[in-house]
Design an enzyme around this catalytic site. Structure first.
Site, PDB file in Angstrom:
ATOM      1  N   ASP A  67     -31.790  14.324  29.193  1.00 51.89           N
ATOM      2  CA  ASP A  67     -33.230  14.476  29.402  1.00 51.89           C
ATOM      3  C   ASP A  67     -33.996  14.072  28.143  1.00 51.89           C
ATOM      4  O   ASP A  67     -33.401  13.782  27.102  1.00 51.89           O
ATOM      5  CB  ASP A  67     -33.568  15.925  29.804  1.00 51.89           C
ATOM      6  CG  ASP A  67     -32.965  16.964  28.866  1.00 51.89           C
ATOM      7  OD1 ASP A  67     -32.462  16.591  27.792  1.00 51.89           O
ATOM      8  OD2 ASP A  67     -33.005  18.152  29.210  1.00 51.89           O
ATOM      9  N   ASN A 136     -35.256  30.215  30.252  1.00 47.64           N
ATOM     10  CA  ASN A 136     -35.639  30.536  31.633  1.00 47.64           C
ATOM     11  C   ASN A 136     -34.544  30.106  32.625  1.00 47.64           C
ATOM     12  O   ASN A 136     -34.777  30.068  33.825  1.00 47.64           O
ATOM     13  CB  ASN A 136     -36.958  29.838  31.986  1.00 47.64           C
ATOM     14  CG  ASN A 136     -36.855  28.327  31.835  1.00 47.64           C
ATOM     15  OD1 ASN A 136     -35.800  27.809  31.449  1.00 47.64           O
ATOM     16  ND2 ASN A 136     -37.933  27.623  32.127  1.00 47.64           N
ATOM     17  N   HIS A 138     -33.214  27.100  32.690  1.00 48.04           N
ATOM     18  CA  HIS A 138     -33.241  25.678  33.072  1.00 48.04           C
ATOM     19  C   HIS A 138     -31.964  24.977  32.617  1.00 48.04           C
ATOM     20  O   HIS A 138     -31.289  25.389  31.686  1.00 48.04           O
ATOM     21  CB  HIS A 138     -34.515  24.965  32.582  1.00 48.04           C
ATOM     22  CG  HIS A 138     -34.574  24.631  31.130  1.00 48.04           C
ATOM     23  ND1 HIS A 138     -35.754  24.297  30.499  1.00 48.04           N
ATOM     24  CD2 HIS A 138     -33.632  24.554  30.153  1.00 48.04           C
ATOM     25  CE1 HIS A 138     -35.524  24.024  29.241  1.00 48.04           C
ATOM     26  NE2 HIS A 138     -34.245  24.185  29.000  1.00 48.04           N
ATOM     27  N   GLU A 143     -36.279  22.953  35.893  1.00 52.16           N
ATOM     28  CA  GLU A 143     -36.910  24.245  35.661  1.00 52.16           C
ATOM     29  C   GLU A 143     -36.742  25.151  36.885  1.00 52.16           C
ATOM     30  O   GLU A 143     -36.367  24.663  37.966  1.00 52.16           O
ATOM     31  CB  GLU A 143     -38.404  24.024  35.375  1.00 52.16           C
ATOM     32  CG  GLU A 143     -38.704  23.110  34.198  1.00 52.16           C
ATOM     33  CD  GLU A 143     -38.524  23.786  32.830  1.00 52.16           C
ATOM     34  OE1 GLU A 143     -37.703  24.723  32.708  1.00 52.16           O
ATOM     35  OE2 GLU A 143     -39.204  23.364  31.881  1.00 52.16           O
TER      36      GLU A 143
HETATM   37  C1  F6R Z   1     -31.712  19.657  26.068  1.00 51.40           C
HETATM   38  C2  F6R Z   1     -31.635  20.319  27.377  1.00 51.40           C
HETATM   39  C3  F6R Z   1     -32.025  21.745  27.529  1.00 51.40           C
HETATM   40  C4  F6R Z   1     -31.304  22.638  26.520  1.00 51.40           C
HETATM   41  C5  F6R Z   1     -31.729  24.094  26.682  1.00 51.40           C
HETATM   42  C6  F6R Z   1     -31.141  24.955  25.580  1.00 51.40           C
HETATM   43  O1  F6R Z   1     -31.354  18.303  26.197  1.00 51.40           O
HETATM   44  O2  F6R Z   1     -31.302  19.718  28.338  1.00 51.40           O
HETATM   45  O3  F6R Z   1     -31.754  22.165  28.842  1.00 51.40           O
HETATM   46  O4  F6R Z   1     -29.925  22.519  26.715  1.00 51.40           O
HETATM   47  O5  F6R Z   1     -33.117  24.207  26.624  1.00 51.40           O
HETATM   48  O6  F6R Z   1     -31.667  24.547  24.356  1.00 51.40           O
HETATM   49  P1  F6R Z   1     -31.021  25.003  22.978  1.00 51.40           P
HETATM   50  O7  F6R Z   1     -29.642  24.495  22.956  1.00 51.40           O
HETATM   51  O8  F6R Z   1     -31.875  24.373  21.902  1.00 51.40           O
HETATM   52  O9  F6R Z   1     -31.079  26.491  22.985  1.00 51.40           O
END
Ligand code: F6R
Length: 240
Positions: A67, A136, A138, A143
């Site tokens: 993403d 959350n 995701h 989301e």
């Molecule tokens: C990032 C992504 C997000 C993260 C998630 C956790 O490319 O796809 O879904 O994996 O927000 O983020 P961190 O690892 O920074 O806690």
């Protein structure tokens, strides 16, 4: 989805890296997708080290981005592209054609989604995908409420994701949209690795494990996949 708990973050990362290494050793031209964000940073380091030591050879492997924040590119500190290149791709000697990554600066996000979908049609399904969990729940930028039918798509970011995003950026950024692989593509991966580390993930990890699979908490949907494992350090597992 089986849960595996490791004493600390380094051991967690070694184990997740082993999944990727085993996948590439079994299939050198595998399609690998690893999330950006903070969680996989230790996995990137372990994989770079493994290549240096000759325990894996990424020279035929294909890498797919999960993403990106819309509006951010490689020169924006904290973009997925900047993080993944800095910690991973720049440290492996990859050829450009080995990487397919969303361009967050695209003038035409729909065409960018189609470009990446076409790439996945040609090279997919994903052999191994390493995912973090958002606060959350995701997955990628899928989301709460995301459709199970989605392939690549543009996302209006949840308020939680927008609030959490400040941790990546050194200057204030307005990130309202993202571009992401969809749940359909992610759930079609042959091997799904979900990882979480740290105390701030303990609550969402407990919800992921205890809540029935539902699009309300996208991380719970990983339980419906054929081959999915949840890898945690002890702190992230502390509310289980
Ligand atoms: C990032 C992504 C997000 C993260 C998630 C956790 O490319 O796809 O879904 O994996 O927000 O983020 P961190 O690892 O920074 O806690």
């Amino acid at each position: 989805m089986k849960t595996h708990i490791f004493p600390d973050y380094p051991q967690l990362c070694q184990r997740v890296a082993k999944n990727v290494i085993d996948c590439v050793n079994a299939k050198p031209h595998a399609l690998i997708c690893i999330a950006g964000g903070d969680t996989p940073l230790g996995v990137f380091a372990a994989l770079v080290e493994a290549q240096k030591q000759g325990r894996v050879d990424f020279s035929r492997t294909q890498f797919l981005g999960l993403d990106e924040w819309l509006g951010l590119g490689k020169d924006d500190k904290g973009s997925c592209r900047e993080m993944v290149w800095q910690h991973f791709f720049d440290k492996l000697t990859l050829r450009g054609e080995q990487i397919c990554f969303f361009d967050g600066l695209t003038a035409n996000p729909q065409a960018e989604c189609q470009r990446v979908d076409r790439y996945i049609e040609q090279h997919g399904p994903i052999d191994c995908i390493v995912l973090g969990i958002g606060m959350n729940g995701h997955i990628g930028f899928n989301e709460p409420g995301a459709s199970l039918d989605n392939t690549c798509h543009v996302v209006d970011l949840d308020s939680v994701t927008q609030a959490v995003s400040v941790k990546y950026f050194d200057t204030p950024r307005e990130v309202k949209q993202g571009i992401s692989l969809g749940l359909k593509t992610i759930l079609a991966a042959k091997n799904i690795v979900v990882m979480a580390s740290g105390e701030n993930k303990a609550a969402i990890v407990a919800q992921t494990v205890n809540h029935p699979a539902s699009t309300d908490i996208p991380s719970t949907l990983m339980k419906t996949a054929q081959q999915a494992n949840l890898y945690l350090d002890e702190v992230a597992a502390s509310a289980l």
